[in-house]
Design a protein around this motif. Structure first.
Motif, PDB file in Angstrom:
ATOM      1  N   THR A  66       0.806  -1.217   0.000  1.00  0.00           N
ATOM      2  CA  THR A  66       0.000   0.000   0.000  1.00  0.00           C
ATOM      3  C   THR A  66       0.842   1.272   0.000  1.00  0.00           C
ATOM      4  OG1 THR A  66      -1.629  -1.222   1.311  1.00  0.00           O
ATOM      5  CG2 THR A  66      -1.949   1.161   1.131  1.00  0.00           C
ATOM      6  N   ASP A  67       1.641   1.430   1.045  1.00  0.00           N
ATOM      7  CA  ASP A  67       2.310   2.712   1.255  1.00  0.00           C
ATOM      8  C   ASP A  67       3.127   3.232   0.070  1.00  0.00           C
ATOM      9  OD1 ASP A  67       1.117   2.719   3.672  1.00  0.00           O
ATOM     10  OD2 ASP A  67       2.927   2.458   4.864  1.00  0.00           O
ATOM     11  N   PRO A  68       3.876   2.390  -0.626  1.00  0.00           N
ATOM     12  CA  PRO A  68       4.681   2.941  -1.725  1.00  0.00           C
ATOM     13  C   PRO A  68       3.846   3.617  -2.815  1.00  0.00           C
ATOM     14  CG  PRO A  68       5.420   0.719  -1.179  1.00  0.00           C
ATOM     15  CD  PRO A  68       4.136   0.943  -0.438  1.00  0.00           C
ATOM     16  N   TYR A  69       2.528   3.352  -2.802  1.00  0.00           N
ATOM     17  CA  TYR A  69       1.692   3.812  -3.909  1.00  0.00           C
ATOM     18  C   TYR A  69       0.815   5.012  -3.545  1.00  0.00           C
ATOM     19  CZ  TYR A  69       3.545  -0.564  -5.401  1.00  0.00           C
ATOM     20  OH  TYR A  69       4.426  -1.565  -5.700  1.00  0.00           O
ATOM     21  N   HIS A  70       1.076   5.589  -2.366  1.00  0.00           N
ATOM     22  CA  HIS A  70       0.416   6.855  -2.029  1.00  0.00           C
ATOM     23  C   HIS A  70       1.340   7.616  -1.085  1.00  0.00           C
ATOM     24  CE1 HIS A  70      -1.279   6.188   2.159  1.00  0.00           C
ATOM     25  NE2 HIS A  70      -0.783   5.015   1.860  1.00  0.00           N
ATOM     26  N   MET A  96      -2.008  -8.690  -6.124  1.00  0.00           N
ATOM     27  CA  MET A  96      -1.067  -9.493  -5.340  1.00  0.00           C
ATOM     28  C   MET A  96      -1.399  -9.406  -3.850  1.00  0.00           C
ATOM     29  SD  MET A  96       0.448 -10.757  -7.878  1.00  0.00           S
ATOM     30  CE  MET A  96       1.391 -11.934  -6.911  1.00  0.00           C
ATOM     31  N   LYS A  97      -1.846  -8.239  -3.424  1.00  0.00           N
ATOM     32  CA  LYS A  97      -2.219  -8.085  -2.018  1.00  0.00           C
ATOM     33  C   LYS A  97      -3.402  -8.984  -1.669  1.00  0.00           C
ATOM     34  CE  LYS A  97      -3.406  -4.305   1.200  1.00  0.00           C
ATOM     35  NZ  LYS A  97      -3.723  -2.852   1.177  1.00  0.00           N
ATOM     36  N   GLN A  98      -4.343  -9.078  -2.594  1.00  0.00           N
ATOM     37  CA  GLN A  98      -5.477  -9.965  -2.326  1.00  0.00           C
ATOM     38  C   GLN A  98      -5.005 -11.404  -2.159  1.00  0.00           C
ATOM     39  OE1 GLN A  98      -9.014  -9.796  -4.861  1.00  0.00           O
ATOM     40  NE2 GLN A  98     -10.029 -10.890  -3.231  1.00  0.00           N
ATOM     41  N   LYS A  99      -4.050 -11.807  -2.959  1.00  0.00           N
ATOM     42  CA  LYS A  99      -3.495 -13.151  -2.776  1.00  0.00           C
ATOM     43  C   LYS A  99      -2.833 -13.262  -1.398  1.00  0.00           C
ATOM     44  CE  LYS A  99      -2.520 -13.867  -7.689  1.00  0.00           C
ATOM     45  NZ  LYS A  99      -2.777 -15.171  -8.327  1.00  0.00           N
ATOM     46  N   PHE A 100      -2.157 -12.198  -1.008  1.00  0.00           N
ATOM     47  CA  PHE A 100      -1.483 -12.217   0.297  1.00  0.00           C
ATOM     48  C   PHE A 100      -2.494 -12.352   1.430  1.00  0.00           C
ATOM     49  CE2 PHE A 100       0.298 -10.247   4.090  1.00  0.00           C
ATOM     50  CZ  PHE A 100       1.522 -10.878   4.177  1.00  0.00           C
ATOM     51  N   THR A 101      -3.612 -11.629   1.328  1.00  0.00           N
ATOM     52  CA  THR A 101      -4.560 -11.635   2.449  1.00  0.00           C
ATOM     53  C   THR A 101      -5.491 -12.830   2.445  1.00  0.00           C
ATOM     54  OG1 THR A 101      -6.287 -10.380   1.273  1.00  0.00           O
ATOM     55  CG2 THR A 101      -4.652  -9.105   2.499  1.00  0.00           C
ATOM     56  N   SER A 102      -5.677 -13.469   1.302  1.00  0.00           N
ATOM     57  CA  SER A 102      -6.708 -14.512   1.315  1.00  0.00           C
ATOM     58  C   SER A 102      -6.335 -15.781   0.572  1.00  0.00           C
ATOM     59  CB  SER A 102      -8.028 -13.955   0.782  1.00  0.00           C
ATOM     60  OG  SER A 102      -7.895 -13.517  -0.538  1.00  0.00           O
ATOM     61  N   SER A 103      -5.041 -16.039   0.414  1.00  0.00           N
ATOM     62  CA  SER A 103      -4.654 -17.315  -0.172  1.00  0.00           C
ATOM     63  C   SER A 103      -3.790 -18.070   0.836  1.00  0.00           C
ATOM     64  CB  SER A 103      -3.871 -17.081  -1.463  1.00  0.00           C
ATOM     65  OG  SER A 103      -3.302 -18.282  -1.897  1.00  0.00           O
ATOM     66  N   SER A 104      -4.350 -19.097   1.431  1.00  0.00           N
ATOM     67  CA  SER A 104      -3.626 -19.833   2.482  1.00  0.00           C
ATOM     68  C   SER A 104      -3.027 -21.115   1.926  1.00  0.00           C
ATOM     69  CB  SER A 104      -4.573 -20.133   3.635  1.00  0.00           C
ATOM     70  OG  SER A 104      -5.720 -20.804   3.153  1.00  0.00           O
ATOM     71  N   GLN A 105      -2.214 -20.967   0.882  1.00  0.00           N
ATOM     72  CA  GLN A 105      -1.659 -22.148   0.219  1.00  0.00           C
ATOM     73  C   GLN A 105      -0.722 -22.963   1.102  1.00  0.00           C
ATOM     74  OE1 GLN A 105       0.217 -20.483  -3.310  1.00  0.00           O
ATOM     75  NE2 GLN A 105      -1.419 -21.301  -4.597  1.00  0.00           N
ATOM     76  N   ALA A 106       0.146 -22.274   1.828  1.00  0.00           N
ATOM     77  CA  ALA A 106       1.204 -22.990   2.556  1.00  0.00           C
ATOM     78  C   ALA A 106       1.726 -22.097   3.673  1.00  0.00           C
ATOM     79  CB  ALA A 106       2.346 -23.339   1.604  1.00  0.00           C
ATOM     80  N   LEU A 107       2.424 -22.699   4.628  1.00  0.00           N
ATOM     81  CA  LEU A 107       3.050 -21.915   5.683  1.00  0.00           C
ATOM     82  C   LEU A 107       4.266 -21.208   5.084  1.00  0.00           C
ATOM     83  CD1 LEU A 107       3.197 -21.072   8.671  1.00  0.00           C
ATOM     84  CD2 LEU A 107       4.682 -23.044   9.050  1.00  0.00           C
ATOM     85  N   VAL A 108       4.137 -19.921   4.891  1.00  0.00           N
ATOM     86  CA  VAL A 108       5.253 -19.169   4.314  1.00  0.00           C
ATOM     87  C   VAL A 108       6.102 -18.568   5.432  1.00  0.00           C
ATOM     88  CG1 VAL A 108       3.979 -18.641   2.197  1.00  0.00           C
ATOM     89  CG2 VAL A 108       3.933 -16.999   4.083  1.00  0.00           C
ATOM     90  N   GLY A 115       8.238  -8.292  -7.685  1.00  0.00           N
ATOM     91  CA  GLY A 115       8.142  -6.895  -8.087  1.00  0.00           C
ATOM     92  C   GLY A 115       7.686  -6.009  -6.938  1.00  0.00           C
ATOM     93  N   ALA A 116       6.646  -6.465  -6.212  1.00  0.00           N
ATOM     94  CA  ALA A 116       6.124  -5.678  -5.088  1.00  0.00           C
ATOM     95  C   ALA A 116       7.187  -5.509  -3.997  1.00  0.00           C
ATOM     96  CB  ALA A 116       4.880  -6.357  -4.512  1.00  0.00           C
ATOM     97  N   LYS A 117       7.939  -6.588  -3.754  1.00  0.00           N
ATOM     98  CA  LYS A 117       8.959  -6.540  -2.705  1.00  0.00           C
ATOM     99  C   LYS A 117      10.126  -5.634  -3.100  1.00  0.00           C
ATOM    100  CE  LYS A 117       9.044  -9.558   0.463  1.00  0.00           C
ATOM    101  NZ  LYS A 117       8.749  -9.435   1.909  1.00  0.00           N
ATOM    102  N   MET A 118      10.426  -5.563  -4.371  1.00  0.00           N
ATOM    103  CA  MET A 118      11.511  -4.666  -4.805  1.00  0.00           C
ATOM    104  C   MET A 118      11.113  -3.205  -4.606  1.00  0.00           C
ATOM    105  SD  MET A 118      12.937  -6.492  -8.277  1.00  0.00           S
ATOM    106  CE  MET A 118      14.375  -5.407  -8.405  1.00  0.00           C
ATOM    107  N   ILE A 119       9.928  -2.884  -5.087  1.00  0.00           N
ATOM    108  CA  ILE A 119       9.498  -1.487  -5.070  1.00  0.00           C
ATOM    109  C   ILE A 119       9.439  -0.950  -3.652  1.00  0.00           C
ATOM    110  CG2 ILE A 119       7.508   0.020  -5.563  1.00  0.00           C
ATOM    111  CD1 ILE A 119       7.039  -1.739  -8.098  1.00  0.00           C
ATOM    112  N   ARG A 120       8.908  -1.764  -2.716  1.00  0.00           N
ATOM    113  CA  ARG A 120       8.765  -1.249  -1.342  1.00  0.00           C
ATOM    114  C   ARG A 120      10.119  -0.961  -0.691  1.00  0.00           C
ATOM    115  NH1 ARG A 120       9.374  -5.295   3.123  1.00  0.00           N
ATOM    116  NH2 ARG A 120       8.917  -3.464   4.380  1.00  0.00           N
ATOM    117  N   ARG A 121      11.178  -1.622  -1.164  1.00  0.00           N
ATOM    118  CA  ARG A 121      12.506  -1.401  -0.591  1.00  0.00           C
ATOM    119  C   ARG A 121      13.186  -0.163  -1.153  1.00  0.00           C
ATOM    120  NH1 ARG A 121      13.313  -4.178   4.115  1.00  0.00           N
ATOM    121  NH2 ARG A 121      12.905  -6.415   3.863  1.00  0.00           N
ATOM    122  N   LEU A 122      12.539   0.456  -2.146  1.00  0.00           N
ATOM    123  CA  LEU A 122      13.170   1.591  -2.828  1.00  0.00           C
ATOM    124  C   LEU A 122      12.485   2.914  -2.500  1.00  0.00           C
ATOM    125  CD1 LEU A 122      13.482  -0.405  -6.133  1.00  0.00           C
ATOM    126  CD2 LEU A 122      15.425   0.303  -4.708  1.00  0.00           C
TER     127      LEU A 122
END
Lengths: 429, 429
Positions: free
Chosen positions: B189-193, B225-237, B363-370
């Motif tokens: 979220t934050d990097p985009y506002h 991608m965020k929606q996948k993060f919040t609601s896809s419980s595929q595996a213990l990450v 891609g999302a992880k790169m951008i937030r670090r910059l």
């Protein structure tokens, strides 16, 4: 699987339920009178539970009590009583989130130890499935269920719900293991291999039922949908939203029996409903007194599918604009930066994904009702097995088209066109 | 957000931790000697915790203790101590599931009230990120982390894990709300506002950082991608699998710090690792003493990305064939019906989806670090701001390509080709 029967659980009979009610003031007052003045009857015709209608001088109610086994199969298939806990929690959430369309019965009391819910008796309503078999049109049904699905799904998703509360709720419903397990097996697995409890109209459908097991694209597709079912916690889904879980009059629509509720993919509910409309559609040819007699009704069913999706989509769009205050697609990224079109682009993307999921789940739900364990009365009540098999074969074709081709349809109109074509051409047995 | 500090919690110092250890026989015995003979030092350079190295005459250990706030920001940002509980549970699961590649530190003791884990001290290891900045090659790293990711993810998914146990575990980790919340905000979220805590190399990157906020396709993509993060419980990450969560020697690889663990999309871990390799790749131009000095090392980084994915994919394929005994893609539908090719088709489909997710999350992880709150030392240690900005701008371009174009790449070779091209062409500031 072992059943844990909580201390204090006993299954009631139409007699003993009177004593239970008379012992609880709030219930006794609601029906009025003492035990002698109560009339009770057990009417559970579903697969899992006892259902009592209780009438007294003042009022009436339904008592739904879970049995520790699957009623359809018997004590050899135990099933936890805790499902009434999930049903209770789902009913209370749906009562809150569904505000403008179909309602859920009002809950009077939940007794966890007795695995029992006392709730509103819908005296004037009939099960939608029975109405569809009888060929009755319901002018409000598309609106009521379209709104119900849009509101209950949107408002329990990360688009709206506060994230900590949603994660807590996901945890609560994660324990609904055994009922999810039933779906995982009966919907997504058994129809595609030689599961013991499968059945179909035999020998007429033998070739088609066996062909499913060698249909590679179909098997992969159904497992892709199963993965969404097991690991996509988008929203609190009803989990069993077929036409047997809806009660109707000409003026009112109520959604019942959410004991399969859990946080799952939104398309599982929308898909279930459309699957059952399509099963009804293909079954009508078996109910027509003479050829063509149900043609108009079949068109009404297709129109209902199109209208329901339209209402759903319109309401979902409206909620997206007015109640999108969860963590997904936050306004900070779009409207707050003068980028409302960005939010609309995201909405279009979201609805498209949901549409494809809906079709995929609809296909899976149709197929399981034709060659799996639990069939639907729409087809089962067609007495002539040759005629029934022809209807079922068409529905099977439709199920496959939806499941394998879920990403290829551009609208619900297109889906209905395929349904008409399959019906016209007929499916080779 | 309110912090609940459990009764009995106090933050230790390098002095007081000695008393704690001497009071617990199993720990005291492991280091040997009494308090006077212990050497302790606090080395926590992360964002969230206290980390003590404890050495005694017999042995050594790490004590990692959670603080009730974000160390990087201060007491104004409270954070629940319970994250040590999730870290402990993740460590024990990873110790079980990761059997042939990277390991996790052995846990000696978990003290829930003190929010503290006593574990193996990796005296000879350094943080991978430091090694990458120094330009050190690690011959085993691709193998060790490819295997680690394949094994931990496959074995905690519905492809392998018993479904009731998995649903229980999903519920347990669903409570890791605040750490998921950090990711949801800081990454998606934050990097985009105009979030208050964003920062970037200014004024050099101003134009690019602000352009992100009007980049509609990018914003929609990151929310998908965020929606996948919040609601896809595929595996213990692992939930935070960057190069700062990996400790290495030339011979050994250990994965640490899984306090962000939860049941999420598999691609979030694989994406995090590749994002950090790519950040390292683009940062090398800022570490080269003279132009071209790090060219070989940069090629090693790209080769490592390709090799890691290859190892991951090979191991995932092997596990699919040998340990696919969960509820997804059951053998009953494929191998047991002489349809092994069907299972292979499903495997191809599964890996393709996972590959696209991997790139999107990377891609999302790169951008937030910059342009977000927490930057990476790979870039931060480049002293010349103009040089740093050029490296960062290239990494931003790469992040965008991955996030928006995640479905368009056909292989990790193709990804690396794009990285080379972006580096060669340079990104306009």
């Amino acid at each position: 699987m072992t059943v844990t029967t909580p201390k204090g659980y006993t299954a009631f009979s139409a007699d003993t339920i009177k004593g239970y009610i008379s012992g609880i003031d709030e219930l006794a007052e609601r029906v009025g009178g003492d035990q002698d003045q109560m009339e009770t009857v057990e009417i559970g015709d579903g697969n899992l539970n006892l259902v009592f209608i209780v009438k007294g001088p003042v009022g009436s109610m339904i008592i739904k009590q879970a049995l520790p086994y699957v009623r359809l199969v018997g004590e050899s298939w135990p099933l936890p009583l805790k499902r009434s806990y999930f049903e209770y929690h789902a009913l209370t959430r749906q009562a809150r989130t569904s505000t403008s369309g179909a309602r859920v019965p009002q809950v009077y009391r939940f007794d966890e130890a007795k695995a029992l819910i006392a709730m509103e008796y819908l005296a004037d309503h009939i099960i939608l499935r029975k109405g569809l078999i009888a060929g009755i049109e319901y002018p409000k049904i598309a609106r009521d269920l379209g709104l119900f699905m849009a509101e209950t799904l949107f408002r329990t998703s990360d688009l709206h719900m506060e994230t900590a509360r949603k994660k807590q709720d996901v945890a609560l419903f994660s324990d609904n293991v055994e009922l999810c397990d039933i779906t995982e097996n009966l919907v997504f697995t058994d129809p595609y291999h030689d599961a013991e409890m499968n059945s179909w109209t035999s020998p007429q459908l033998d070739r088609l039922a066996l062909a499913l097991r060698q249909d590679r694209d179909l098997k992969v597709a159904v497992q892709v949908m199963k993965q969404k079912f097991t690991s996509s916690s988008q929203a609190l889904v009803h989990g069993d939203l077929h036409s047997g879980s809806v009660m109707v009059t000409q003026d009112d629509t109520q959604v019942i029996d959410p004991e399969f509720a859990f946080y799952g993919p939104m398309g599982f509910d929308t898909g279930a409903l459309f699957a059952n409309y399509l099963l009804a559609y293909f079954s009508q040819d078996g109910h027509a007194g003479k050829p063509g007699e149900r043609d108009d009704y079949q068109e009404w069913l297709l129109t209902t599918i199109i209208d329901t999706w339209q209402v759903f989509e319109d309401r979902f769009r409206a909620l997206w604009r007015s109640e999108r205050d969860g963590i997904l697609y936050p306004r900070a990224l779009f409207e707050d930066q003068d980028d409302a079109p960005g939010a609309e682009q995201a909405l279009t993307h979201t609805l498209r994904a949901l549409f494809c999921d809906t079709l995929g789940f609809a296909g899976a739900k149709m197929i399981r009702r034709l060659v799996g364990l639990a069939h639907v009365e729409d087809m089962g009540s067609i007495e002539d097995p040759d005629l029934r098999a022809r209807c079922e074969a068409n529905a099977l074709s439709m199920g496959r088209e939806l499941l394998v081709g879920r990403d290829l349809f551009s609208s619900m109109n297109g889906v209905c066109e395929v349904a008409r074509r399959i019906r016209m051409e007929g499916t080779r047995l």
